[in-house]
Design a protein around this motif. Structure first.
Motif, PDB file in Angstrom:
ATOM      1  N   VAL A  68       0.832  -1.207   0.000  1.00 55.19           N
ATOM      2  CA  VAL A  68       0.000   0.000   0.000  1.00 55.19           C
ATOM      3  C   VAL A  68       0.862   1.251   0.000  1.00 55.19           C
ATOM      4  O   VAL A  68       0.584   2.221  -0.719  1.00 55.19           O
ATOM      5  N   SER A  69       1.910   1.244   0.788  1.00 55.94           N
ATOM      6  CA  SER A  69       2.794   2.414   0.840  1.00 55.94           C
ATOM      7  C   SER A  69       3.459   2.649  -0.509  1.00 55.94           C
ATOM      8  O   SER A  69       3.548   3.793  -0.986  1.00 55.94           O
ATOM      9  N   THR A  70       3.912   1.575  -1.129  1.00 58.62           N
ATOM     10  CA  THR A  70       4.551   1.708  -2.449  1.00 58.62           C
ATOM     11  C   THR A  70       3.568   2.258  -3.480  1.00 58.62           C
ATOM     12  O   THR A  70       3.901   3.139  -4.292  1.00 58.62           O
ATOM     13  N   ILE A  71       2.339   1.738  -3.434  1.00 63.01           N
ATOM     14  CA  ILE A  71       1.327   2.214  -4.368  1.00 63.01           C
ATOM     15  C   ILE A  71       1.044   3.693  -4.150  1.00 63.01           C
ATOM     16  O   ILE A  71       0.941   4.489  -5.102  1.00 63.01           O
ATOM     17  N   MET A  72       0.905   4.072  -2.899  1.00 64.52           N
ATOM     18  CA  MET A  72       0.618   5.474  -2.584  1.00 64.52           C
ATOM     19  C   MET A  72       1.729   6.382  -3.107  1.00 64.52           C
ATOM     20  O   MET A  72       1.468   7.435  -3.706  1.00 64.52           O
ATOM     21  N   VAL A  73       2.965   5.975  -2.889  1.00 62.90           N
ATOM     22  CA  VAL A  73       4.093   6.815  -3.298  1.00 62.90           C
ATOM     23  C   VAL A  73       4.124   6.992  -4.809  1.00 62.90           C
ATOM     24  O   VAL A  73       4.189   8.123  -5.324  1.00 62.90           O
ATOM     25  N   PHE A  74       4.064   5.892  -5.543  1.00 63.40           N
ATOM     26  CA  PHE A  74       4.184   5.989  -6.999  1.00 63.40           C
ATOM     27  C   PHE A  74       2.956   6.643  -7.636  1.00 63.40           C
ATOM     28  O   PHE A  74       3.085   7.410  -8.599  1.00 63.40           O
ATOM     29  N   SER A  75       1.783   6.335  -7.105  1.00 67.95           N
ATOM     30  CA  SER A  75       0.577   6.928  -7.682  1.00 67.95           C
ATOM     31  C   SER A  75       0.534   8.429  -7.452  1.00 67.95           C
ATOM     32  O   SER A  75       0.268   9.213  -8.371  1.00 67.95           O
ATOM     33  N   LEU A  76       0.777   8.855  -6.239  1.00 69.48           N
ATOM     34  CA  LEU A  76       0.712  10.282  -5.927  1.00 69.48           C
ATOM     35  C   LEU A  76       1.888  11.048  -6.522  1.00 69.48           C
ATOM     36  O   LEU A  76       1.759  12.243  -6.828  1.00 69.48           O
ATOM     37  N   LYS A  77       3.018  10.375  -6.684  1.00 67.35           N
ATOM     38  CA  LYS A  77       4.178  11.064  -7.252  1.00 67.35           C
ATOM     39  C   LYS A  77       3.928  11.451  -8.708  1.00 67.35           C
ATOM     40  O   LYS A  77       4.256  12.566  -9.137  1.00 67.35           O
ATOM     41  N   SER A  78       3.332  10.515  -9.478  1.00 68.38           N
ATOM     42  CA  SER A  78       3.076  10.809 -10.885  1.00 68.38           C
ATOM     43  C   SER A  78       1.922  11.784 -11.070  1.00 68.38           C
ATOM     44  O   SER A  78       1.818  12.466 -12.095  1.00 68.38           O
ATOM     45  N   GLU A  79       1.036  11.849 -10.087  1.00 72.39           N
ATOM     46  CA  GLU A  79      -0.115  12.738 -10.194  1.00 72.39           C
ATOM     47  C   GLU A  79       0.021  13.980  -9.328  1.00 72.39           C
ATOM     48  O   GLU A  79      -0.963  14.712  -9.137  1.00 72.39           O
ATOM     49  N   TYR A  80       1.215  14.229  -8.829  1.00 72.21           N
ATOM     50  CA  TYR A  80       1.385  15.322  -7.863  1.00 72.21           C
ATOM     51  C   TYR A  80       1.009  16.674  -8.458  1.00 72.21           C
ATOM     52  O   TYR A  80       0.150  17.386  -7.924  1.00 72.21           O
ATOM     53  N   PHE A  81       1.616  17.029  -9.566  1.00 73.24           N
ATOM     54  CA  PHE A  81       1.381  18.353 -10.150  1.00 73.24           C
ATOM     55  C   PHE A  81      -0.040  18.456 -10.698  1.00 73.24           C
ATOM     56  O   PHE A  81      -0.678  19.522 -10.614  1.00 73.24           O
ATOM     57  N   GLY A  82      -0.567  17.372 -11.263  1.00 72.39           N
ATOM     58  CA  GLY A  82      -1.940  17.397 -11.744  1.00 72.39           C
ATOM     59  C   GLY A  82      -2.921  17.604 -10.615  1.00 72.39           C
ATOM     60  O   GLY A  82      -3.937  18.306 -10.774  1.00 72.39           O
ATOM     61  N   THR A  83      -2.623  17.029  -9.455  1.00 68.33           N
ATOM     62  CA  THR A  83      -3.495  17.195  -8.302  1.00 68.33           C
ATOM     63  C   THR A  83      -3.465  18.632  -7.799  1.00 68.33           C
ATOM     64  O   THR A  83      -4.495  19.204  -7.421  1.00 68.33           O
ATOM     65  N   ILE A  84      -2.281  19.227  -7.781  1.00 63.49           N
ATOM     66  CA  ILE A  84      -2.151  20.631  -7.342  1.00 63.49           C
ATOM     67  C   ILE A  84      -2.948  21.544  -8.262  1.00 63.49           C
ATOM     68  O   ILE A  84      -3.664  22.457  -7.799  1.00 63.49           O
ATOM     69  N   ASP A  85      -2.852  21.330  -9.563  1.00 61.94           N
ATOM     70  CA  ASP A  85      -3.612  22.147 -10.513  1.00 61.94           C
ATOM     71  C   ASP A  85      -5.109  21.955 -10.347  1.00 61.94           C
ATOM     72  O   ASP A  85      -5.890  22.917 -10.495  1.00 61.94           O
ATOM     73  N   ALA A  86      -5.527  20.723 -10.047  1.00 65.05           N
ATOM     74  CA  ALA A  86      -6.960  20.451  -9.914  1.00 65.05           C
ATOM     75  C   ALA A  86      -7.564  21.141  -8.706  1.00 65.05           C
ATOM     76  O   ALA A  86      -8.763  21.446  -8.688  1.00 65.05           O
ATOM     77  N   LEU A  87      -6.738  21.398  -7.662  1.00 66.51           N
ATOM     78  CA  LEU A  87      -7.255  22.064  -6.464  1.00 66.51           C
ATOM     79  C   LEU A  87      -7.765  23.462  -6.758  1.00 66.51           C
ATOM     80  O   LEU A  87      -8.603  23.994  -6.018  1.00 66.51           O
ATOM     81  N   PHE A  88      -7.241  24.095  -7.823  1.00 67.31           N
ATOM     82  CA  PHE A  88      -7.655  25.449  -8.174  1.00 67.31           C
ATOM     83  C   PHE A  88      -8.623  25.451  -9.357  1.00 67.31           C
ATOM     84  O   PHE A  88      -8.830  26.489  -9.991  1.00 67.31           O
ATOM     85  N   SER A  89      -9.213  24.311  -9.643  1.00 67.98           N
ATOM     86  CA  SER A  89     -10.119  24.192 -10.780  1.00 67.98           C
ATOM     87  C   SER A  89     -11.554  24.052 -10.301  1.00 67.98           C
ATOM     88  O   SER A  89     -11.861  24.211  -9.107  1.00 67.98           O
ATOM     89  N   ASP A  90     -12.405  23.736 -11.234  1.00 67.67           N
ATOM     90  CA  ASP A  90     -13.816  23.504 -10.950  1.00 67.67           C
ATOM     91  C   ASP A  90     -13.959  22.313  -9.996  1.00 67.67           C
ATOM     92  O   ASP A  90     -13.197  21.356 -10.064  1.00 67.67           O
ATOM     93  N   PRO A  91     -14.946  22.347  -9.059  1.00 70.21           N
ATOM     94  CA  PRO A  91     -15.117  21.212  -8.135  1.00 70.21           C
ATOM     95  C   PRO A  91     -15.278  19.870  -8.847  1.00 70.21           C
ATOM     96  O   PRO A  91     -14.804  18.843  -8.357  1.00 70.21           O
ATOM     97  N   GLN A  92     -15.952  19.876  -9.974  1.00 74.87           N
ATOM     98  CA  GLN A  92     -16.097  18.625 -10.706  1.00 74.87           C
ATOM     99  C   GLN A  92     -14.756  18.082 -11.168  1.00 74.87           C
ATOM    100  O   GLN A  92     -14.521  16.873 -11.168  1.00 74.87           O
TER     101      GLN A  92
END
Length: 360
Positions: free
Chosen positions: A158-182
């Motif tokens: 689980v820890s490995t999955i969390m690290v790799f999944s969030l690492k590749s989606e890190y910048f996309g997630t940051i951008d989404a925080l300032f986007s439309d709620p949907q």
């Protein structure tokens, strides 16, 4: 030390009765990882089939709330309660399918492993469950080590999955925080779906391994000693000594009944000393002669004595006596292969009786 010796002596596979008794007492092989895999599968199905529509619906609600706050009157406590009730219903509509799927798959996975049954033994208070010594023993037993290994495997995966999944989606997630709620919820669903695929594969492998390990360990725990198998056999089949005694008594009674039938015989065929077969032939009773008594050695001697006492003809024919003794059981009609030989003897008996009547 005595426990180790007891385990070493349990070299025999458990009997059907031992396994059946264990199941009746609630001791069943049940894998804990199978329900976890089933729950993970339920979450994945929820993410694929239910979450997108639910996210779209709650996203619209949040967008209306933040973009048009003036349509939501919050002038009193009643308005606040109404707002929270509305948001609560929306959240319930989003989470209810997940709860239903998890419960359904969780219960189903346990039912498929073992048929549910109400066992009072499982809820009966036992001192071993609160004993520190027993708890310490369980903690450092083979089962405890296996459970620790499974937990460590799940944490690492689980820890490995969390690290790799969030690492590749890190910048996309940051951008989404300032986007439309949907957009935020869609991004979150994408990340969750990616994580669930890997978690599902990992829990599937662990569930399969644990399923077979649980049954193997349960089977090993139920192993029996040779003495236990003997004792169980005695309980189910009866004491062999007593049964042998009963068989001996039954044979004695059958032998006495057979000896009592000898005076009714028409003739006796002997070996001459080792075998004796007593036959009865009355046309009104049977179509062919019937063996009413037979014996070997001492029994054969007793048959000959009774035959002489009752003036029953005795014929010495070793091949015929041995063959009939081996092939014909008591109270049975002789086979056709013996008809000719026996018919000649019966004819001699009736001829002798007829001659005696003429002399008189």
């Amino acid at each position: 030390m005595s426990d180790d010796q007891d385990k070493d002596s349990k070299t025999e596979d458990p009997t059907e009765k031992k396994m059946r008794d264990a199941v009746e007492k609630g001791n069943t092989p049940s894998s804990r990882e199978v329900p976890i895999f089933a729950s993970a599968l339920a979450v994945y199905l929820y993410v694929v089939f239910f979450l997108p529509s639910g996210i779209a619906r709650i996203g619209e609600t949040l967008r209306d709330l933040f973009e048009q706050p003036d349509q939501w009157k919050i002038s009193s406590a009643t308005d606040v309660v109404s707002l929270f009730v509305h948001l609560g219903w929306e959240a319930s509509a989003l989470l209810l399918p997940a709860v239903a799927l998890i419960m359904l798959f969780g219960v189903g996975s346990n039912v498929l492993q073992n048929v549910p049954s109400f066992v009072l033994e499982r809820i009966r208070p036992q001192a071993s469950r609160v004993s520190l010594a027993k708890g310490w023993e369980r903690l450092f037993s083979v089962t405890g080590v296996v459970e620790f290994g499974k937990s460590l495997f799940k944490i690492v995966i689980v820890s490995t999955i969390m690290v790799f999944s969030l690492k590749s989606e890190y910048f996309g997630t940051i951008d989404a925080l300032f986007s439309d709620p949907q957009v935020i919820f869609v991004k979150f669903a994408t990340i969750l779906k990616k994580m669930m695929v890997v978690i599902l594969l990992a829990t599937f492998v662990l569930a399969v391994v644990d399923f077979f390990w649980t049954r193997y360990h349960w089977h090993t725990q139920l192993r029996m000693t040779k003495q236990e198998i003997k004792d169980e056999h005695k309980q189910s089949q009866g004491d062999p000594i007593i049964k042998a005694r009963q068989r001996s008594i039954a044979r004695d009674r059958a032998r006495r009944r057979m000896i009592n039938n000898v005076p009714r015989a028409t003739l006796v065929i002997t070996n001459p000393t080792h075998y004796a077969v007593a036959l009865r032939y009355v046309r009104e009773e049977n179509e062919a002669p019937v063996v009413i008594a037979k014996g070997q050695d001492l029994v054969a001697l007793k048959i000959r004595e009774l035959a002489r006492e009752n003036d029953i003809p005795i014929f010495e024919d070793p091949p015929l006596a041995r063959s009939m003794f081996a092939q014909v059981s008591v109270d049975s009609v002789i086979p056709s292969i013996f008809y000719k030989a026996v018919a000649e003897l019966v004819h001699r008996v009736y001829s002798a009786k007829a001659q005696k009547r003429r002399v008189r």
